[in-house]
Design a protein around this motif. Structure first.
Motif, PDB file in Angstrom:
ATOM      1  N   MET A   1      20.923  34.273  33.779  1.00 32.99           N
ATOM      2  CA  MET A   1      20.620  33.538  32.697  1.00 32.99           C
ATOM      3  C   MET A   1      20.071  32.296  32.942  1.00 32.99           C
ATOM      4  N   ARG A   2      19.586  31.511  31.954  1.00 29.93           N
ATOM      5  CA  ARG A   2      19.453  30.110  31.870  1.00 29.93           C
ATOM      6  C   ARG A   2      20.588  29.254  31.353  1.00 29.93           C
ATOM      7  N   ALA A   3      20.721  28.155  31.882  1.00 25.74           N
ATOM      8  CA  ALA A   3      22.177  27.308  31.509  1.00 25.74           C
ATOM      9  C   ALA A   3      21.714  25.794  31.826  1.00 25.74           C
ATOM     10  N   TRP A   4      22.159  24.787  31.091  1.00 28.04           N
ATOM     11  CA  TRP A   4      22.022  23.560  31.426  1.00 28.04           C
ATOM     12  C   TRP A   4      23.251  23.112  31.925  1.00 28.04           C
ATOM     13  N   GLN A   5      23.337  22.514  32.983  1.00 30.05           N
ATOM     14  CA  GLN A   5      24.637  22.318  33.811  1.00 30.05           C
ATOM     15  C   GLN A   5      24.712  20.728  33.931  1.00 30.05           C
ATOM     16  N   VAL A   6      25.808  20.089  33.827  1.00 32.23           N
ATOM     17  CA  VAL A   6      26.105  18.695  34.369  1.00 32.23           C
ATOM     18  C   VAL A   6      26.275  18.576  35.762  1.00 32.23           C
ATOM     19  N   MET A   7      25.373  18.311  36.679  1.00 27.11           N
ATOM     20  CA  MET A   7      25.826  18.173  38.025  1.00 27.11           C
ATOM     21  C   MET A   7      26.059  16.942  38.731  1.00 27.11           C
ATOM     22  N   SER A   8      26.149  15.754  37.959  1.00 27.47           N
ATOM     23  CA  SER A   8      26.789  14.882  38.297  1.00 27.47           C
ATOM     24  C   SER A   8      26.935  13.729  36.944  1.00 27.47           C
ATOM     25  N   HIS A   9      27.758  13.005  36.851  1.00 31.00           N
ATOM     26  CA  HIS A   9      28.213  12.245  35.574  1.00 31.00           C
ATOM     27  C   HIS A   9      27.192  10.847  35.273  1.00 31.00           C
ATOM     28  N   GLY A  10      26.696  10.803  34.146  1.00 34.64           N
ATOM     29  CA  GLY A  10      25.697   9.921  33.921  1.00 34.64           C
ATOM     30  C   GLY A  10      25.192  10.145  32.261  1.00 34.64           C
ATOM     31  N   GLU A  11      24.278   9.779  32.117  1.00 41.61           N
ATOM     32  CA  GLU A  11      23.494   9.779  30.604  1.00 41.61           C
ATOM     33  C   GLU A  11      22.842  11.364  30.789  1.00 41.61           C
ATOM     34  N   PRO A  12      22.698  11.970  29.664  1.00 39.94           N
ATOM     35  CA  PRO A  12      22.498  13.332  29.646  1.00 39.94           C
ATOM     36  C   PRO A  12      21.092  13.471  30.154  1.00 39.94           C
ATOM     37  N   VAL A  13      19.993  12.520  30.287  1.00 38.59           N
ATOM     38  CA  VAL A  13      18.804  12.695  30.845  1.00 38.59           C
ATOM     39  C   VAL A  13      19.004  12.861  32.197  1.00 38.59           C
ATOM     40  N   PRO A  43      30.905  14.435  21.699  1.00 36.73           N
ATOM     41  CA  PRO A  43      31.663  14.887  22.769  1.00 36.73           C
ATOM     42  C   PRO A  43      30.797  15.482  24.022  1.00 36.73           C
ATOM     43  N   ASP A  44      29.635  15.986  23.654  1.00 37.70           N
ATOM     44  CA  ASP A  44      28.832  16.547  24.957  1.00 37.70           C
ATOM     45  C   ASP A  44      28.369  15.514  25.467  1.00 37.70           C
ATOM     46  N   VAL A  45      27.888  14.159  24.882  1.00 35.46           N
ATOM     47  CA  VAL A  45      27.453  13.177  25.550  1.00 35.46           C
ATOM     48  C   VAL A  45      28.319  12.608  26.506  1.00 35.46           C
ATOM     49  N   LEU A  46      29.628  12.410  25.768  1.00 38.76           N
ATOM     50  CA  LEU A  46      30.517  11.815  26.727  1.00 38.76           C
ATOM     51  C   LEU A  46      31.073  12.748  27.673  1.00 38.76           C
ATOM     52  N   MET A  47      31.008  14.088  27.809  1.00 40.94           N
ATOM     53  CA  MET A  47      31.429  14.736  28.958  1.00 40.94           C
ATOM     54  C   MET A  47      30.132  14.820  29.964  1.00 40.94           C
ATOM     55  N   CYS A  48      29.057  14.682  29.588  1.00 37.19           N
ATOM     56  CA  CYS A  48      27.979  14.212  30.523  1.00 37.19           C
ATOM     57  C   CYS A  48      28.154  13.069  31.159  1.00 37.19           C
ATOM     58  N   ARG A  49      28.943  11.971  30.432  1.00 43.21           N
ATOM     59  CA  ARG A  49      29.075  10.815  31.227  1.00 43.21           C
ATOM     60  C   ARG A  49      30.584  10.725  31.930  1.00 43.21           C
ATOM     61  N   GLY A  50      31.301  11.856  31.740  1.00 45.33           N
ATOM     62  CA  GLY A  50      32.698  11.985  32.328  1.00 45.33           C
ATOM     63  C   GLY A  50      33.707  11.377  31.765  1.00 45.33           C
ATOM     64  N   SER A  51      33.376  10.779  30.461  1.00 46.81           N
ATOM     65  CA  SER A  51      34.250  10.052  29.568  1.00 46.81           C
ATOM     66  C   SER A  51      35.201  10.880  28.795  1.00 46.81           C
ATOM     67  N   TYR A  52      34.851  12.012  28.334  1.00 50.66           N
ATOM     68  CA  TYR A  52      35.823  12.673  27.419  1.00 50.66           C
ATOM     69  C   TYR A  52      36.864  13.318  28.128  1.00 50.66           C
ATOM     70  N   ALA A  57      35.524  20.099  35.472  1.00 49.32           N
ATOM     71  CA  ALA A  57      35.156  19.921  36.890  1.00 49.32           C
ATOM     72  C   ALA A  57      33.544  20.442  36.959  1.00 49.32           C
ATOM     73  N   LEU A  58      32.901  19.575  37.672  1.00 47.17           N
ATOM     74  CA  LEU A  58      31.577  19.508  38.233  1.00 47.17           C
ATOM     75  C   LEU A  58      31.533  20.779  38.963  1.00 47.17           C
ATOM     76  N   PRO A  59      29.998  21.495  38.873  1.00 48.97           N
ATOM     77  CA  PRO A  59      29.208  21.581  37.754  1.00 48.97           C
ATOM     78  C   PRO A  59      29.813  22.277  36.734  1.00 48.97           C
ATOM     79  N   PHE A  60      29.237  21.893  35.411  1.00 48.55           N
ATOM     80  CA  PHE A  60      29.844  22.658  34.286  1.00 48.55           C
ATOM     81  C   PHE A  60      28.768  22.830  33.191  1.00 48.55           C
ATOM     82  N   THR A  61      28.940  23.647  32.330  1.00 54.80           N
ATOM     83  CA  THR A  61      27.935  23.837  31.115  1.00 54.80           C
ATOM     84  C   THR A  61      28.473  23.366  29.962  1.00 54.80           C
ATOM     85  N   PRO A  62      28.261  22.204  29.235  1.00 58.39           N
ATOM     86  CA  PRO A  62      28.803  21.660  28.090  1.00 58.39           C
ATOM     87  C   PRO A  62      28.293  22.595  26.791  1.00 58.39           C
TER      88      PRO A  62
END
Length: 326
Positions: A1-13, A43-52, A57-62
């Motif tokens: 399946m396709r999924a968006w994953q946070v691979m490293s903390h930062g702004e969503p883009v 909260p999804d933005v904050l999870m990308c930044r790692g501040s929520y 733990a990385l990597p994860f799908t928000p």
């Protein structure tokens, strides 16, 4: 399946990558849901930044919110295969709803109320459960009381404005511009104030005829929260919901003491299944009576998730965005 994953903390883009991974397998007490639509929130933005606080733990799908169809269940789960549901996802384990399939605890899975499409259902439960927790369970807002809603044109604020009006409160929406003010009046706010025009305390004193405000619904925090709290009436309640402004409300203790006022924490968690079903029934009844409507004001194509999260981070959204859905 396709999924968006946070691979490293930062702004969503920068933090998000679109990947192909195996479908998640539900464990005991979990269900798998084919995602029809997913709510997008700060909260999804904050999870990308790692501040929520609940960032996995990385990597994860928000993605905390979902509407869709049950495609698999774990042991001990009685949710029927193929059910159309909305839920809070297992995002803390990395299996959020910004994917084609996600996981959710069976205890958070509820039927979609009659008349709600996928997009509206995905953006309904968390804002309205939080609003109910704040205004009914914690704030005990009564008919005729003055209720101030900070961040009133956001997803959580829209729910609180409507719920407050349904409870018979006199709702004052605090927003950032004229467009948002007009929108909140259409939702049932008696008045709307633009906090960018200056301190709101003088206007609140004038609106209430010197009485002060009985409750402040506060998903914003920071200086705006302190400004609103300075006008709490005797017995007033400042309902601390969130810190979208960057910091939690800081209210001097002596100010609370002299007004016999309270700073009240609001967290839409820890409910039993029976309690969740009761709230679901109350909110569904209000929907059916036309006293509530969805906070969703726009949808984002699946491939454009990073840009949707950027718009949320930049405070460029009136209402709530949803990924996918119709």
């Amino acid at each position: 399946m396709r999924a968006w994953q946070v691979m490293s903390h930062g702004e969503p883009v920068d933090a998000l990558r679109l990947v192909t991974i195996d479908e998640p397998q539900p464990g005991p007490g979990q269900v798998r849901i084919r995602v029809a639509a997913a709510g997008i929130g700060l909260p999804d933005v904050l999870m990308c930044r790692g501040s929520y606080p609940l960032t996995p733990a990385l990597p994860f799908t928000p993605g905390q919110e979902v509407a869709g169809t049950v495609t698999a269940v774990g042991t001990g789960v009685a949710v029927p295969f193929g059910s159309r549901v909305m839920a809070v996802t297992a995002f803390t384990e990395g299996y959020g709803s910004f994917a084609e399939e996600c996981l959710a605890p069976a205890g958070s899975v509820l039927p979609v109320p009659d008349g709600l499409g996928d997009a509206d259902a995905a953006g309904f439960w968390i804002p309205h459960l939080t609003g109910w927790t704040g205004l009914v369970h914690r704030g005990r807002v009564a008919a005729g009381e003055w209720l101030v809603v900070l961040g009133a044109a956001g997803g959580s604020g829209i729910a609180a404005v409507q719920l407050g009006a349904a409870l018979g409160a006199r709702v004052v929406a605090v927003v950032g511009d004229a467009e948002r003010a007009a929108y909140c009046r259409r939702l049932g706010a008696e008045a709307a104030l633009d906090h960018r025009a200056g301190p709101i305390a003088p206007a609140l004193r004038e609106l209430t005829g010197g009485h002060g405000v009985d409750a402040v619904y506060d998903p914003v925090g920071g200086a705006l929260a302190a400004d609103a709290a300075s006008v709490l009436a005797r017995g007033g309640r400042h309902l601390a919901v969130g810190f979208a402004g960057g910091s939690w409300a800081q209210i001097p203790t002596h100010q609370l003491v002299v007004a016999n006022a309270s700073l009240v924490g609001v967290f839409a968690g820890g409910y039993t299944r029976a309690e969740l079903e009761a709230v679901h029934g109350e909110l569904s009844a209000l929907l059916g009576a036309g006293k509530l409507r969805s906070a969703v004001t726009g949808t984002v194509p699946f491939d454009d998730l990073p840009d949707g999260l950027r718009r949320v981070a930049d405070r460029g959204v009136v209402g709530k965005l949803v990924l996918g859905g119709t």
